[in-house]
Design a protein around this motif. Structure first.
Motif, PDB file in Angstrom:
ATOM      1  N   SER A  10     -31.871 -10.936  -7.887  1.00  0.00           N
ATOM      2  CA  SER A  10     -32.739 -12.080  -8.129  1.00  0.00           C
ATOM      3  C   SER A  10     -32.994 -12.234  -9.627  1.00  0.00           C
ATOM      4  O   SER A  10     -33.242 -11.260 -10.328  1.00  0.00           O
ATOM      5  CB  SER A  10     -34.076 -11.908  -7.410  1.00  0.00           C
ATOM      6  N   LEU A  11     -32.916 -13.473 -10.122  1.00  0.00           N
ATOM      7  CA  LEU A  11     -33.195 -13.746 -11.530  1.00  0.00           C
ATOM      8  C   LEU A  11     -34.628 -14.209 -11.760  1.00  0.00           C
ATOM      9  O   LEU A  11     -35.054 -14.350 -12.900  1.00  0.00           O
ATOM     10  CB  LEU A  11     -32.242 -14.838 -12.041  1.00  0.00           C
ATOM     11  N   TRP A  12     -35.361 -14.461 -10.680  1.00  0.00           N
ATOM     12  CA  TRP A  12     -36.683 -15.064 -10.786  1.00  0.00           C
ATOM     13  C   TRP A  12     -37.751 -14.182 -10.139  1.00  0.00           C
ATOM     14  O   TRP A  12     -37.637 -13.844  -8.977  1.00  0.00           O
ATOM     15  CB  TRP A  12     -36.695 -16.421 -10.085  1.00  0.00           C
ATOM     16  N   CYS A  27     -32.169 -28.773  -6.121  1.00  0.00           N
ATOM     17  CA  CYS A  27     -31.913 -27.365  -6.390  1.00  0.00           C
ATOM     18  C   CYS A  27     -30.475 -27.175  -6.854  1.00  0.00           C
ATOM     19  O   CYS A  27     -29.569 -27.890  -6.451  1.00  0.00           O
ATOM     20  CB  CYS A  27     -32.185 -26.518  -5.156  1.00  0.00           C
ATOM     21  N   GLY A  28     -30.299 -26.200  -7.726  1.00  0.00           N
ATOM     22  CA  GLY A  28     -28.990 -25.900  -8.294  1.00  0.00           C
ATOM     23  C   GLY A  28     -28.142 -25.050  -7.358  1.00  0.00           C
ATOM     24  O   GLY A  28     -28.390 -24.968  -6.155  1.00  0.00           O
ATOM     25  N   GLU A  29     -27.174 -24.392  -7.940  1.00  0.00           N
ATOM     26  CA  GLU A  29     -26.252 -23.531  -7.202  1.00  0.00           C
ATOM     27  C   GLU A  29     -27.027 -22.409  -6.511  1.00  0.00           C
ATOM     28  O   GLU A  29     -27.859 -21.744  -7.126  1.00  0.00           O
ATOM     29  CB  GLU A  29     -25.246 -22.938  -8.184  1.00  0.00           C
ATOM     30  N   ALA A  30     -26.763 -22.223  -5.227  1.00  0.00           N
ATOM     31  CA  ALA A  30     -27.412 -21.136  -4.474  1.00  0.00           C
ATOM     32  C   ALA A  30     -26.608 -19.863  -4.671  1.00  0.00           C
ATOM     33  O   ALA A  30     -25.395 -19.843  -4.513  1.00  0.00           O
ATOM     34  CB  ALA A  30     -27.495 -21.491  -2.996  1.00  0.00           C
ATOM     35  N   ARG A  31     -27.290 -18.794  -5.068  1.00  0.00           N
ATOM     36  CA  ARG A  31     -26.628 -17.511  -5.256  1.00  0.00           C
ATOM     37  C   ARG A  31     -27.212 -16.505  -4.268  1.00  0.00           C
ATOM     38  O   ARG A  31     -28.410 -16.495  -4.037  1.00  0.00           O
ATOM     39  CB  ARG A  31     -26.824 -16.953  -6.674  1.00  0.00           C
ATOM     40  N   CYS A  32     -26.365 -15.672  -3.722  1.00  0.00           N
ATOM     41  CA  CYS A  32     -26.809 -14.661  -2.764  1.00  0.00           C
ATOM     42  C   CYS A  32     -27.543 -13.557  -3.515  1.00  0.00           C
ATOM     43  O   CYS A  32     -27.025 -13.001  -4.476  1.00  0.00           O
ATOM     44  CB  CYS A  32     -25.606 -14.092  -2.015  1.00  0.00           C
ATOM     45  N   VAL A  33     -28.772 -13.253  -3.085  1.00  0.00           N
ATOM     46  CA  VAL A  33     -29.553 -12.190  -3.719  1.00  0.00           C
ATOM     47  C   VAL A  33     -29.795 -11.011  -2.785  1.00  0.00           C
ATOM     48  O   VAL A  33     -30.243  -9.956  -3.221  1.00  0.00           O
ATOM     49  CB  VAL A  33     -30.898 -12.718  -4.279  1.00  0.00           C
ATOM     50  N   ALA A  34     -29.515 -11.184  -1.495  1.00  0.00           N
ATOM     51  CA  ALA A  34     -29.676 -10.085  -0.543  1.00  0.00           C
ATOM     52  C   ALA A  34     -28.695 -10.262   0.606  1.00  0.00           C
ATOM     53  O   ALA A  34     -28.714 -11.276   1.288  1.00  0.00           O
ATOM     54  CB  ALA A  34     -31.102 -10.022  -0.009  1.00  0.00           C
ATOM     55  N   CYS A  45     -32.002 -20.387  -5.524  1.00  0.00           N
ATOM     56  CA  CYS A  45     -31.604 -21.478  -6.424  1.00  0.00           C
ATOM     57  C   CYS A  45     -31.495 -20.937  -7.844  1.00  0.00           C
ATOM     58  O   CYS A  45     -32.399 -20.244  -8.321  1.00  0.00           O
ATOM     59  CB  CYS A  45     -32.631 -22.604  -6.381  1.00  0.00           C
ATOM     60  N   SER A  46     -30.402 -21.267  -8.514  1.00  0.00           N
ATOM     61  CA  SER A  46     -30.189 -20.778  -9.877  1.00  0.00           C
ATOM     62  C   SER A  46     -31.098 -21.470 -10.896  1.00  0.00           C
ATOM     63  O   SER A  46     -31.283 -20.966 -11.996  1.00  0.00           O
ATOM     64  CB  SER A  46     -28.725 -20.976 -10.269  1.00  0.00           C
ATOM     65  N   LYS A  47     -31.672 -22.629 -10.535  1.00  0.00           N
ATOM     66  CA  LYS A  47     -32.505 -23.382 -11.473  1.00  0.00           C
ATOM     67  C   LYS A  47     -33.998 -23.135 -11.313  1.00  0.00           C
ATOM     68  O   LYS A  47     -34.733 -23.195 -12.293  1.00  0.00           O
ATOM     69  CB  LYS A  47     -32.244 -24.880 -11.324  1.00  0.00           C
ATOM     70  N   CYS A  48     -34.477 -22.863 -10.078  1.00  0.00           N
ATOM     71  CA  CYS A  48     -35.924 -22.741  -9.882  1.00  0.00           C
ATOM     72  C   CYS A  48     -36.358 -21.467  -9.164  1.00  0.00           C
ATOM     73  O   CYS A  48     -37.544 -21.195  -9.056  1.00  0.00           O
ATOM     74  CB  CYS A  48     -36.463 -23.954  -9.133  1.00  0.00           C
ATOM     75  N   GLY A  49     -35.412 -20.702  -8.628  1.00  0.00           N
ATOM     76  CA  GLY A  49     -35.766 -19.452  -7.964  1.00  0.00           C
ATOM     77  C   GLY A  49     -36.185 -19.580  -6.513  1.00  0.00           C
ATOM     78  O   GLY A  49     -36.575 -18.599  -5.895  1.00  0.00           O
ATOM     79  N   LYS A  50     -36.102 -20.787  -5.932  1.00  0.00           N
ATOM     80  CA  LYS A  50     -36.464 -20.961  -4.531  1.00  0.00           C
ATOM     81  C   LYS A  50     -35.495 -20.152  -3.666  1.00  0.00           C
ATOM     82  O   LYS A  50     -34.288 -20.210  -3.848  1.00  0.00           O
ATOM     83  CB  LYS A  50     -36.393 -22.427  -4.130  1.00  0.00           C
ATOM     84  N   GLN A  51     -36.039 -19.375  -2.739  1.00  0.00           N
ATOM     85  CA  GLN A  51     -35.211 -18.550  -1.868  1.00  0.00           C
ATOM     86  C   GLN A  51     -35.288 -19.065  -0.442  1.00  0.00           C
ATOM     87  O   GLN A  51     -36.306 -19.603  -0.012  1.00  0.00           O
ATOM     88  CB  GLN A  51     -35.678 -17.092  -1.906  1.00  0.00           C
ATOM     89  N   LYS A  52     -34.172 -18.899   0.278  1.00  0.00           N
ATOM     90  CA  LYS A  52     -34.171 -19.236   1.699  1.00  0.00           C
ATOM     91  C   LYS A  52     -33.181 -18.329   2.415  1.00  0.00           C
ATOM     92  O   LYS A  52     -32.257 -17.774   1.813  1.00  0.00           O
ATOM     93  CB  LYS A  52     -33.837 -20.706   1.926  1.00  0.00           C
ATOM     94  N   LYS A  53     -33.407 -18.191   3.693  1.00  0.00           N
ATOM     95  CA  LYS A  53     -32.556 -17.365   4.541  1.00  0.00           C
ATOM     96  C   LYS A  53     -31.470 -18.256   5.139  1.00  0.00           C
ATOM     97  O   LYS A  53     -31.765 -19.335   5.638  1.00  0.00           O
ATOM     98  CB  LYS A  53     -33.413 -16.773   5.658  1.00  0.00           C
ATOM     99  N   VAL A  54     -30.213 -17.800   5.048  1.00  0.00           N
ATOM    100  CA  VAL A  54     -29.084 -18.569   5.570  1.00  0.00           C
ATOM    101  C   VAL A  54     -28.168 -17.640   6.360  1.00  0.00           C
ATOM    102  O   VAL A  54     -28.165 -16.433   6.156  1.00  0.00           O
ATOM    103  CB  VAL A  54     -28.277 -19.257   4.445  1.00  0.00           C
TER     104      VAL A  54
END
Length: 63
Positions: A10-12, A27-34, A45-54
């Motif tokens: 996570s960057l945020w 929201c920007g590019e979604a990156r996997c953090v877990a 989200c690479s721009k705002c840090g919003k996380q979601k489960k997918v």
């Protein structure tokens, strides 16, 4: 409610929705953090840090 992933990939440290919710920006590019190898991943989200489960999209054939 999902517990936020902090540290690791996570960057945020916290979500900053105001960075993506201005005007027409999304929201920007979604990156996997877990990813635990199960059915679900957490993306951020690479721009705002919003996380979601997918649903996990990892494919062993392409690893």
């Amino acid at each position: 409610m999902m517990e936020r992933v902090v540290g690791g990939f996570s960057l945020w440290p916290e979500e900053r929705p105001e960075l993506c919710n201005k005007g027409i920006e999304r929201c920007g590019e979604a990156r996997c953090v877990a990813c635990d190898g199960g059915d679900w991943d957490v993306v951020e989200c690479s721009k705002c840090g919003k996380q979601k489960k997918v649903r996990c999209t990892f494919d062993d054939d392409f690893a």
